[in-house]
Design a protein around this motif. Structure first.
Motif, mmCIF file in Angstrom:
data_model
loop_
_atom_site.group_PDB
_atom_site.id
_atom_site.type_symbol
_atom_site.label_atom_id
_atom_site.label_comp_id
_atom_site.label_asym_id
_atom_site.label_seq_id
_atom_site.Cartn_x
_atom_site.Cartn_y
_atom_site.Cartn_z
ATOM 1 N N MET A 130 0.965 -1.252 -0.010
ATOM 2 C CA MET A 130 -0.154 -0.125 0.084
ATOM 3 C C MET A 130 0.837 1.181 -0.030
ATOM 4 S SD MET A 130 -2.824 -1.421 2.651
ATOM 5 C CE MET A 130 -3.546 0.098 3.068
ATOM 6 N N HIS A 131 1.969 1.046 0.816
ATOM 7 C CA HIS A 131 3.020 2.329 0.780
ATOM 8 C C HIS A 131 3.187 2.575 -0.857
ATOM 9 C CE1 HIS A 131 3.280 3.933 4.899
ATOM 10 N NE2 HIS A 131 3.224 2.575 5.222
ATOM 11 N N LEU A 132 3.841 1.587 -1.471
ATOM 12 C CA LEU A 132 4.268 1.767 -2.801
ATOM 13 C C LEU A 132 3.163 2.496 -3.584
ATOM 14 C CD1 LEU A 132 6.676 -0.025 -1.677
ATOM 15 C CD2 LEU A 132 6.530 -1.219 -4.058
ATOM 16 N N LYS A 133 1.813 1.983 -3.603
ATOM 17 C CA LYS A 133 0.864 2.410 -4.297
ATOM 18 C C LYS A 133 0.416 3.719 -3.970
ATOM 19 C CE LYS A 133 1.237 -0.703 -6.572
ATOM 20 N NZ LYS A 133 1.830 -0.361 -8.006
ATOM 21 N N ALA A 134 0.542 4.268 -2.552
ATOM 22 C CA ALA A 134 0.303 5.648 -2.277
ATOM 23 C C ALA A 134 1.299 6.622 -2.848
ATOM 24 C CB ALA A 134 0.147 5.820 -0.867
ATOM 25 N N LEU A 135 2.436 6.255 -2.789
ATOM 26 C CA LEU A 135 3.504 7.040 -3.396
ATOM 27 C C LEU A 135 3.219 6.899 -4.907
ATOM 28 C CD1 LEU A 135 6.695 6.077 -1.562
ATOM 29 C CD2 LEU A 135 5.036 7.886 -1.046
ATOM 30 N N GLU A 136 2.988 6.071 -5.707
ATOM 31 C CA GLU A 136 2.867 5.926 -7.016
ATOM 32 C C GLU A 136 1.398 6.760 -7.417
ATOM 33 O OE1 GLU A 136 1.919 1.879 -8.886
ATOM 34 O OE2 GLU A 136 0.373 2.748 -9.794
ATOM 35 N N ALA A 137 0.395 6.800 -6.628
ATOM 36 C CA ALA A 137 -0.704 7.724 -6.803
ATOM 37 C C ALA A 137 -0.406 9.291 -6.897
ATOM 38 C CB ALA A 137 -1.557 7.225 -6.031
ATOM 39 N N ILE A 138 0.612 9.456 -5.863
ATOM 40 C CA ILE A 138 0.839 10.965 -5.942
ATOM 41 C C ILE A 138 1.825 11.337 -7.060
ATOM 42 C CG2 ILE A 138 2.095 12.691 -4.418
ATOM 43 C CD1 ILE A 138 0.983 11.039 -1.903
ATOM 44 N N LYS A 157 -12.092 1.838 13.465
ATOM 45 C CA LYS A 157 -11.756 2.621 14.405
ATOM 46 C C LYS A 157 -10.295 2.857 14.104
ATOM 47 C CE LYS A 157 -12.366 3.083 19.403
ATOM 48 N NZ LYS A 157 -13.087 2.418 20.626
ATOM 49 N N PRO A 158 -9.939 3.879 13.291
ATOM 50 C CA PRO A 158 -8.231 4.051 13.068
ATOM 51 C C PRO A 158 -7.632 4.238 14.545
ATOM 52 C CG PRO A 158 -9.667 5.732 12.422
ATOM 53 C CD PRO A 158 -10.746 4.712 12.665
ATOM 54 N N LEU A 170 3.361 4.309 14.087
ATOM 55 C CA LEU A 170 2.866 3.332 13.861
ATOM 56 C C LEU A 170 1.482 3.256 13.194
ATOM 57 C CD1 LEU A 170 4.173 1.056 16.772
ATOM 58 C CD2 LEU A 170 5.296 1.470 14.627
ATOM 59 N N MET A 171 1.385 3.429 11.796
ATOM 60 C CA MET A 171 0.020 3.487 11.400
ATOM 61 C C MET A 171 -0.328 2.335 10.605
ATOM 62 S SD MET A 171 0.190 6.954 8.932
ATOM 63 C CE MET A 171 -1.479 7.385 8.484
ATOM 64 N N GLY A 172 -0.942 1.565 11.394
ATOM 65 C CA GLY A 172 -1.491 0.104 10.778
ATOM 66 C C GLY A 172 -2.954 0.062 10.586
ATOM 67 N N PHE A 173 -3.249 -0.895 9.160
ATOM 68 C CA PHE A 173 -4.420 -1.248 8.852
ATOM 69 C C PHE A 173 -5.019 -2.493 8.963
ATOM 70 C CE2 PHE A 173 -2.090 2.380 6.343
ATOM 71 C CZ PHE A 173 -2.868 3.357 6.717
ATOM 72 N N GLY A 174 -4.251 -2.940 9.697
ATOM 73 C CA GLY A 174 -4.805 -4.500 9.862
ATOM 74 C C GLY A 174 -5.966 -4.389 11.013
ATOM 75 N N LEU A 175 -6.409 -5.570 11.287
ATOM 76 C CA LEU A 175 -7.453 -5.841 11.994
ATOM 77 C C LEU A 175 -7.337 -6.925 13.023
ATOM 78 C CD1 LEU A 175 -11.032 -5.100 10.070
ATOM 79 C CD2 LEU A 175 -9.910 -3.701 11.762
ATOM 80 N N PHE A 211 -7.968 -2.029 2.800
ATOM 81 C CA PHE A 211 -6.990 -1.752 1.593
ATOM 82 C C PHE A 211 -7.204 -0.354 1.053
ATOM 83 C CE2 PHE A 211 -5.749 -2.043 -2.806
ATOM 84 C CZ PHE A 211 -4.531 -2.655 -2.661
ATOM 85 N N ASP A 212 -8.639 -0.147 0.494
ATOM 86 C CA ASP A 212 -8.956 1.023 -0.153
ATOM 87 C C ASP A 212 -8.814 2.315 0.851
ATOM 88 O OD1 ASP A 212 -9.619 -0.754 -2.319
ATOM 89 O OD2 ASP A 212 -11.546 -0.907 -1.551
ATOM 90 N N LYS A 213 -9.244 2.076 1.814
ATOM 91 C CA LYS A 213 -9.069 3.286 3.010
ATOM 92 C C LYS A 213 -7.933 3.472 3.193
ATOM 93 C CE LYS A 213 -13.995 3.473 4.723
ATOM 94 N NZ LYS A 213 -14.764 3.744 5.825
ATOM 95 N N GLY A 214 -6.897 2.513 3.466
ATOM 96 C CA GLY A 214 -5.691 2.757 3.995
ATOM 97 C C GLY A 214 -4.958 3.269 2.768
ATOM 98 N N LEU A 215 -4.991 3.059 1.700
ATOM 99 C CA LEU A 215 -4.312 3.692 0.666
ATOM 100 C C LEU A 215 -4.669 5.195 0.599
ATOM 101 C CD1 LEU A 215 -2.440 2.946 -1.621
ATOM 102 C CD2 LEU A 215 -4.218 1.947 -2.924
ATOM 103 N N LEU A 216 -5.761 5.400 0.690
ATOM 104 C CA LEU A 216 -6.412 6.890 0.819
ATOM 105 C C LEU A 216 -5.674 7.677 1.869
ATOM 106 C CD1 LEU A 216 -10.159 7.351 -0.209
ATOM 107 C CD2 LEU A 216 -8.334 8.156 -1.356
ATOM 108 N N THR A 217 -5.618 7.056 3.149
ATOM 109 C CA THR A 217 -5.404 7.648 4.440
ATOM 110 C C THR A 217 -3.610 7.914 4.196
ATOM 111 O OG1 THR A 217 -6.792 6.143 5.432
ATOM 112 C CG2 THR A 217 -4.949 7.280 6.702
#
Lengths: 455, 455
Positions: free
Chosen positions: B125-133, B187-188, B415-420, B437-443
């Motif tokens: 997700m980190h790679l894809k967030a950077l890619e999106a920007i 609950k982020p 520590l920014m985790g998106f697991g449950l 996955f979707d919300k985390g990428l946006l976050t």
């Protein structure tokens, strides 16, 4: 002829007979030796008959038979019950024996054989003492009953039922047991009391599963902490047991007993050297002999809970456990003590856990009063032969057979042993000093003399 | 085009790529999967190159390689280091998986595969967030460094040396790790502190051999009693640790932190139900969250000595042992705490025994100040996407990698985790919610926006 002369004259014949007895591998623990064990019972039955005893019989049990015989011709006189055992310990490791365990040999003035001291040799001496008196006086000063069991080395599982069922047959005014040791060479010893016991387990249950100590540690009661807190609550800093009422029934030592213990000149140093510690620790205000002989104790014999492997595991375990035995002294009652302990545990259970107490084993303490005529007569008999003062001791452990005889037959028990700590009982090269065989035989003859009129 | 639109349009391509990554069985613990693990490293290296990162390299270690890449074109801007790991846990027991662990499948809006949540999915997700920007703005707001290791699931044995050796290369103004879970769905959560630890063993040595508790009990110090006394001395009745100086360096909670914890409405009931106890127990004056997150603890993880079998054995053992971990909080220092503990043990050793303290493991506590801009920016990013307040937590356990990054690189860690909690990490049927996955990428995309100007 005096019994002294008789004993001297018959000595080689006696030893011959004893060697025959010691040649029988009556190892009660091993099924392969069942026949041998039975043979040793037969040997004693036949010896009792030859001695002139009546109603000699082998009483069958679920295990090995019990040999019994009686001589009840001393009308109006008190009755003595002699207890002994004809079974012996296993002999492993065999290669450590200098001569074969069931081929008796004399070396350096000792008889080497399994059972020479424990307890064939000592039981045999009783027969020969009675024989000496009978042959030289034509009679015996008391009525005598002899009971020789074959399962002492496996915990006497069938003896209590036998005693209970035959308690009229076995009834006596005094019970004599020669199955213990003298403190040291030339120091005749009478052990006149033993501690009882009460063994139990504490099971502490906390969370339903082991927890991660990082995630839950500090917020959920740790069963190890709880068992530690509970165990710590049993004693104060001075080693005094803090269970309410625990000491209430403890009979204090008499001044005579204290003096007798002091006369032993027991050295704390030697205990420290023996066990390898730099200081002793126990209940404040008592000597180490008093602590082990006449004071009750509460000892944790085992503790376990959580991770025991190499390194560290960050677990908060679901359970923790402790195994405990209390040693009890007269007049503590094991059942009462267990109740006090259960109450204590209930009142001291830390928050957040449940604790279960399970009883494992119990046995009553035993003591024959120090000033009892049967004890003092034994002392005089010893002194006549050994020509030194008799040592009076009590034992810190328990002998189940003594508890059983005491509880069911309710007669004073005299533990008159002729063994030595160096006899290697239960070990390779078991032996019995010829000197103690000779002197012990004489002592027993004198004992029956000394008992006359005072019993 | 906004990054939101880009992410939506690319979603199926992204999932396709992720599935390719999740198909690689990169189980770091199993030698048979060494090649697979290397393949996953290569996969990430190639993805970093495709992203436009420079100096992408696989750094060999004694175990699996570390993947590194950087984008340092934001001259004069702060630098962000992203940490992740490409290795995964073993998959036993395989028969409990509904679909094969390395054949990713979508069921009920979740991606099922080993590594979907821990940590391939989140690193991806980190790679894809950077890619999106990058794709939508042509640049990045900060300098970025990405470090992806392959041994997190086996304790990161080679990471500390790597960080130490490459600390200039890795230097950053903030470190972001997405390898943790949210408290619950929707609950982020930001975990901004972890406890450190100090694990040690107590070995208590008494008599040189096990003793008969009947013969010696009461007169010789029992090593179990001694270890119990020692362990009991570590806490008072209120659960407070009594080691002198233990709390001296503990940083108290700020009012803001207290308020943030209260806002969680954490229920003691639910902890009690979860672990199966009827009451909680811990340091007086603190909530259960405070006890596990921000208060230091001393927990016995294991205890053993004497007899552990069935029934009872009347032994006074020669030794007893305890394994202990302290959880430490800022600013406690593991080495200082060990010294205090050793002093305490020395002063509280009961008479008649010797006690040895051995250190097993240690790790410093970590906290990024609650009011640090990088923490508060993360909170705002979460809230933009999830539209609920962000929960602030601290962890009771330790993450060695976090301690290492903190101690060596000395930069704030987010520590920014998106697991449950329901992701079944380390268990069969590991999964990652598509929603997260979707919300985390946006976050993550919002996070880099929110950080601008405040870092």
């Amino acid at each position: 002829m005096t019994f002294q002369t008789y004993i001297e004259e018959q000595r080689s014949k006696h030893l011959e007979e004893l060697f025959e007895l010691l040649s029988i591998p009556s190892i009660s623990a091993l099924p392969d030796h069942k026949e041998d064990t039975h043979r040793a019972a037969e040997w004693f039955a036949s010896a009792l008959r030859n001695l002139g005893m009546d109603n000699v019989e082998l009483y069958p049990t679920n295990g090995h038979p019990i040999v019994y015989g009686e001589w009840l011709k001393a009308q109006g006189k008190p009755t003595v019950l002699i207890y002994g055992h004809y079974d012996v310990q296993p002999v492993d490791p065999l290669h450590l024996w200098d001569t074969a365990p069931f081929e008796p040999a004399i070396r350096e003035e000792s008889i080497y054989a399994r059972g020479a001291s424990d307890d064939k040799g000592q039981t045999f001496m009783h027969l020969k003492a009675l024989e000496a008196i009978l042959k030289t006086t034509g009679t015996l000063p008391f009525n005598f009953k002899i009971c020789i069991e074959g399962e002492e080395e496996v915990g006497s599982p069938n003896l209590p039922v036998f005693i209970e069922e035959k308690k009229d047959m076995l009834a006596a005014d005094v019970i004599v047991v020669s199955d213990t040791a003298m403190m040291e060479e030339d120091k005749p010893t009478i052990c006149y009391g033993l501690r009882g016991m009460c063994g139990f387990q504490l099971d502490v249950k906390g969370p339903r599963r082991d927890l991660h100590s990082g995630l839950y540690g500090g917020a959920v009661q740790n069963p190890i902490h709880a068992v530690v807190e509970l165990l710590q609550s049993f004693h104060d800093k001075d080693g005094v047991i803090t269970v309410e009422g625990f000491y209430d029934k403890v009979v204090p030592l008499t001044e005579d007993e204290k003096a007798a213990f002091e006369a032993l000149n027991a050295s704390e140093e030697s205990v420290m050297n023996e066990v390898g510690v730099t200081e002793l620790f126990g209940e404040k205000g008592y000597t180490h002999l008093e602590r082990t002989w006449v004071r009750p104790t509460l000892e944790v014999n085992g503790i376990y809970g959580g991770f025991q492997g190499e390194g560290i595991k960050t677990v908060l375990p679901s359970e923790a456990h402790a195994k405990i035995t209390c040693r009890l002294v007269p007049d503590q009652d094991p059942d009462e003590i267990l109740e006090l302990l259960q109450k204590h545990v209930k009142e001291h259970t830390p928050p957040g856990v449940e604790v279960t107490v399970s009883l494992f084993d119990k046995g009553a303490p035993f003591v024959t009063p120090f000033d009892h005529p049967a004890i003092q007569a034994a002392s005089r008999a010893f002194e006549k032969v050994f020509e030194v003062p008799t040592a009076f001791t009590r034992g810190g452990g328990s002998l189940p057979i003594v508890s059983n005889l005491d509880e069911i037959l309710k007669a004073p028990i005299v533990l008159m042993g002729f063994g030595l700590p160096s006899d290697n009982v239960h070990a390779p090269n078991e032996n019995f000093k010829l000197k103690n065989f000779d002197k012990g035989l004489l002592t027993l003859c004198y004992y029956w003399e000394e008992l006359e009129g005072v019993l």
